[in-house]
Design an enzyme around this catalytic site. Structure first.
Site, PDB file in Angstrom:
ATOM      1  N   LYS A 154      25.067  29.212  -8.726  1.00 38.07           N
ATOM      2  CA  LYS A 154      25.073  28.194  -7.667  1.00 38.07           C
ATOM      3  C   LYS A 154      23.961  28.562  -6.696  1.00 38.07           C
ATOM      4  CE  LYS A 154      28.394  25.466  -5.015  1.00 38.07           C
ATOM      5  NZ  LYS A 154      28.042  24.133  -5.482  1.00 38.07           N
TER       6      LYS A 154
HETATM    7  N1  PXG Z   1      28.581  20.765 -10.295  1.00 41.22           N
HETATM    8  C1  PXG Z   1      27.680  20.892  -9.319  1.00 41.22           C
HETATM    9  C2  PXG Z   1      26.242  20.777  -9.644  1.00 41.22           C
HETATM   10  C3  PXG Z   1      28.109  21.135  -8.008  1.00 41.22           C
HETATM   11  O1  PXG Z   1      27.209  21.253  -7.023  1.00 41.22           O
HETATM   12  C4  PXG Z   1      30.403  21.095  -8.792  1.00 41.22           C
HETATM   13  C5  PXG Z   1      29.911  20.881 -10.073  1.00 41.22           C
HETATM   14  C6  PXG Z   1      31.876  21.295  -8.588  1.00 41.22           C
HETATM   15  O2  PXG Z   1      32.152  22.674  -8.372  1.00 41.22           O
HETATM   16  P1  PXG Z   1      33.351  23.153  -7.436  1.00 41.22           P
HETATM   17  O3  PXG Z   1      33.284  24.622  -7.505  1.00 41.22           O
HETATM   18  O4  PXG Z   1      33.076  22.593  -6.058  1.00 41.22           O
HETATM   19  O5  PXG Z   1      34.597  22.594  -8.014  1.00 41.22           O
HETATM   20  C7  PXG Z   1      29.490  21.235  -7.737  1.00 41.22           C
HETATM   21  C8  PXG Z   1      29.977  21.480  -6.334  1.00 41.22           C
HETATM   22  C9  PXG Z   1      27.896  18.959  -1.111  1.00 41.22           C
HETATM   23  C10 PXG Z   1      28.930  19.611  -1.969  1.00 41.22           C
HETATM   24  O6  PXG Z   1      27.449  19.577  -0.162  1.00 41.22           O
HETATM   25  C11 PXG Z   1      28.636  19.883  -3.292  1.00 41.22           C
HETATM   26  C12 PXG Z   1      29.584  20.503  -4.091  1.00 41.22           C
HETATM   27  C13 PXG Z   1      30.802  20.843  -3.577  1.00 41.22           C
HETATM   28  C14 PXG Z   1      31.090  20.586  -2.246  1.00 41.22           C
HETATM   29  C15 PXG Z   1      30.141  19.948  -1.427  1.00 41.22           C
HETATM   30  O7  PXG Z   1      27.520  17.800  -1.398  1.00 41.22           O
HETATM   31  N2  PXG Z   1      29.213  20.741  -5.398  1.00 41.22           N
END
Ligand code: PXG
Length: 288
Positions: free
Chosen positions: A149
């Site tokens: 990430k």
């Molecule tokens: N794929 C990608 C590329 C992400 O950025 C997820 C899957 C889901 O992962 P999690 O661990 O959250 O279940 C993400 C998560 C934002 C924001 O700032 C982005 C995410 C999560 C929360 C806020 O737009 N991405």
């Protein structure tokens, strides 16, 4: 708003990083996006575990231990009297000179923002999202492992812009082989004939914490889950589809590329998973 920045709490107006920080110059760093529900930092330990793996993968030594990160995160929420919100924990390579060389950066920059995030409008949880496939392909594991990430989100941002240009709030990103990787900021699941399917990390999916929570909930609900190659056809012809993410939680998808999925309404499996997820958000994690 009080921000944690390199061991101190500073007012948001004073929370600044250098223009020579490699997080800004090169996107050289890692982060986590974590939700706070009624004083519970949801799955904080799992988020920190992923952060540690992301840091290890880019050869970045985290400046704090696991317990220190837990304490700093909780204290940032407490200082802001936050009970519900969104926490952004960022670690950059730190300040260096105008060259890529990460070894010339003396120490990492660490900051924690405890604030709020714009979520999908509530009606979409009732009616479901209508999404599209975007032209930009997800960067493959051989180029940049999607499990990291990292602060490099341009690939996803291009996808997000394309989804919006097509009138959708989220878009599916395919990998170089044409299999579904994930959405721009969410993981994807389909439900078909009583089985959940989701792309594997090797197909370009981030190993989402919400995705992992759904694995646990599905086991409790006796729903088999398979990590498998998925094509757009599999989604068009699935019984149900939903997305998962810290921002999105569990949200139904009712159409892809103008084709209705299943009944065209949020389905029963999605609703069971979403209900089980909502029950978990205030218990599964670290309490402030
Ligand atoms: N794929 C990608 C590329 C992400 O950025 C997820 C899957 C889901 O992962 P999690 O661990 O959250 O279940 C993400 C998560 C934002 C924001 O700032 C982005 C995410 C999560 C929360 C806020 O737009 N991405």
């Amino acid at each position: 708003m009080q921000i944690y920045l390199d061991g101190q709490f500073v007012d948001s107006a004073e929370a600044k990083v250098s223009v020579f920080d490699h997080g800004l110059l090169y996107g050289d760093g890692v982060f986590e996006g974590i939700r706070l529900y009624d004083g519970n930092v949801f799955r904080l330990v799992e988020h920190l575990e992923r952060l540690e793996y992301s840091a290890k993968a880019i050869l970045l030594t985290l400046p704090l231990t696991r317990q220190e990160l837990i304490d700093a995160t909780c204290e940032t929420c407490r200082r802001n009297k936050l009970r519900d919100g969104y926490i952004r924990l960022v670690v950059t390579r730190g300040v260096g000179d105008l060259g890529l060389a990460p070894w010339l950066c003396a120490k990492p920059t660490l900051f924690i923002i405890a604030g709020t995030i714009q979520l999908y409008p509530p009606e979409h949880y009732e009616k479901g999202l209508r999404i599209v496939t975007v032209p930009t392909r997800r960067i493959g594991p051989a180029a940049l492992p999607p499990a990291i990430k990292s602060l490099n989100y341009l690939n996803n941002i291009l996808g997000k812009i394309e989804a919006r240009q097509a009138g959708a709030l989220e878009g599916i990103m395919l990998n170089e082989q044409g299999y579904i990787a994930e959405c721009t900021a969410d993981n994807l699941f389909i439900a078909h004939r009583g089985v959940l399917h989701t792309p594997a990390g090797s197909q370009g999916a981030l190993l989402g914490i919400t995705r992992d929570t759904v694995f646990a909930l599905a086991a409790e609900l006796d729903l088999p889950v398979r990590e498998t190659n998925l094509t757009r056809y599999d989604v068009w012809c699935a019984d149900e589809c939903f997305l998962t993410g810290s921002g999105a939680e569990v949200i139904p998808v009712v159409a892809l590329d103008g084709r209705e999925i299943g009944s065209g309404q949020p389905g029963p499996v999605t609703q069971r998973i979403r209900a089980a997820f909502r029950q978990r958000v205030t218990t599964d994690g670290v309490r402030l």
